[in-house]
Design a protein around this motif. Structure first.
Motif: not given
Ligand SMILES: Cc1cc2nc3c(=O)[nH]c(=O)nc-3n(C[C@H](O)[C@H](O)[C@H](O)COP(=O)(O)O)c2cc1C
Length: 363
Positions: A285-287, A293, A255, A324, A354-355, A295, A358, A257
């Protein structure tokens, strides 16, 4: 040798068309039937079979691969002059195809064998087969399938014999009731293609569901058809377990980014396999909550054969109700809908940061 037998057989056919009434039911029947040429009732059976067919992956505990091949129904001659006297050669074409189907599906192999072997000489075998066809004979078989009821899927292999099937195949179908079972046909033939074989089999087992996805190959191409068999079996949804395990177990997933990268090691679950099949992916990617995290892969993962996630921080998981994929960087509670895909190998400290976008790929 195969080529010679093909030419020889074609020559026999053309002579016999004029000379031998028994040889053909009708002129031109030595071409493979198109679906248009099948009676309408048969078409509906076949189409129904295909639309209710396999999707992704199917249970392979219940597969029988039954086949007939000349080579294991003849006394193999040691010193045959292949030019002057065409003769049987082992392995037989259908025998080879059946072996590959078995390898792919993990099913049980059953060779249909007659008690009275056919001549190993081509001409003599043709003559006996033709006699049996004329007599509508049912050659006696050496053995029966044990516990036939345990199988719900049967791959049935045969060579084209005299525009149809070896009569021993009909003995087999009469003695082993395939009613209610799903049947996939595979056939090797000469210049005649499938001829009337599909109609004959359909008539013999009216209560089985015969798929219209039939594998057939010309005799000279049989020995190089392993790849085609693999594709056919995969198309039907039968990916072998060993293949899947080889593909996923220990496979690493990256993964990435920006300059960062996290590596996971996948388990051998069906869900990990479904994820792998969708890679590479670039997604947002989302919180979620304070420990995840997440996706969304484009397609749902198949969780049929996947353990519940239990590995704590560093777990790669799949939450089935939402579809997800979850990368945990803190502890979590087990949940029957949360499935484990793998564990982190490196970059654990980076997951929480992570943000953005990705890229997920097999490493
Ligand atoms: C007795 C006999 C009859 C055959 N009849 C036909 C036929 O009508 N049409 C055809 O295309 N091929 C015919 N063939 C050729 C076989 O279908 C072909 O060689 C097939 O690949 C053989 O598979 P096997 O080696 O597993 O027996 C015949 C072969 C034999 C031995």
């Amino acid at each position: 040798m195969r080529k010679m037998t093909a030419i020889f057989f074609a020559a026999v056919l053309s002579i016999s068309l004029a000379a031998c009434e028994n040889f053909l039911d009708e002129p031109g029947s030595n071409t493979a039937p198109s679906s248009e040429s099948l009676p309408s009732q048969e078409i509906s059976v076949l189409e129904e079979a295909s639309s209710s067919g396999q999707d992704e992956e199917v249970d392979r505990e219940n597969i029988l691969v039954a086949y007939f091949s000349w080579a294991d129904n003849a006394i193999l001659a040691e010193d045959v002059d292949a030019v002057a006297s065409p003769s049987v050669i082992a392995p037989g074409n259908v025998q080879e195809l059946a072996g590959w189907v078995q390898e792919e599906t993990g099913g049980d192999l059953f060779a249909i064998r007659v008690t009275e072997p056919y001549p190993s000489d081509w001409d003599e075998c043709l003559a006996r087969a033709n006699q049996e066809r004329g007599d509508q004979a049912r050659p006696v078989l050496q053995e029966q399938v044990e516990n036939l009821e345990q199988y719900d899927t049967v791959f049935l292999g045969y060579p084209n014999w005299w525009y149809g099937v070896p009569m021993a195949l009909l003995t087999f179908l009469e003695e082993n009731d395939l009613s209610g079972k799903r049947v996939y046909l595979f056939c090797s033939h000469g210049t005649g293609g499938l001829s009337n074989s599909v109609e004959i089999i359909t008539e013999a087992i009216p209560n089985a569901t015969i798929s219209n996805n039939i594998f057939d190959c010309y005799e000279e191409e049989a020995s190089s058809s392993q790849g085609d068999i693999q594709s056919w079996v995969a198309e039907l949804g039968y990916t072998s377990v060993p293949e899947r395990e080889e593909k996923t177990a220990g496979t690493q997933l990256s993964v990435a980014w920006g300059e960062n990268q996290v590596i996971y090691s996948l388990n051998d679950s069906s869900a990990a396999q479904s994820l792998l099949e969708q890679l590479p992916l670039t997604v947002a990617v989302e919180d979620y909550s304070t420990n995840e995290k997440i996706f969304y892969p484009p397609q749902e993962l198949d969780t049929s054969d996947t353990p519940i996630a239990s590995g704590g921080a560093g777990t790669l998981a799949y939450y089935a109700p939402w579809g997800d994929v979850v990368m945990f960087y803190g502890d979590y509670n087990e949940n029957p809908s949360l499935f484990e895909l793998g564990q982190i190998v490196s970059g654990e400290e980076l997951v929480a940061q992570m943000s953005g976008s990705i890229t997920i790929a097999a490493a």
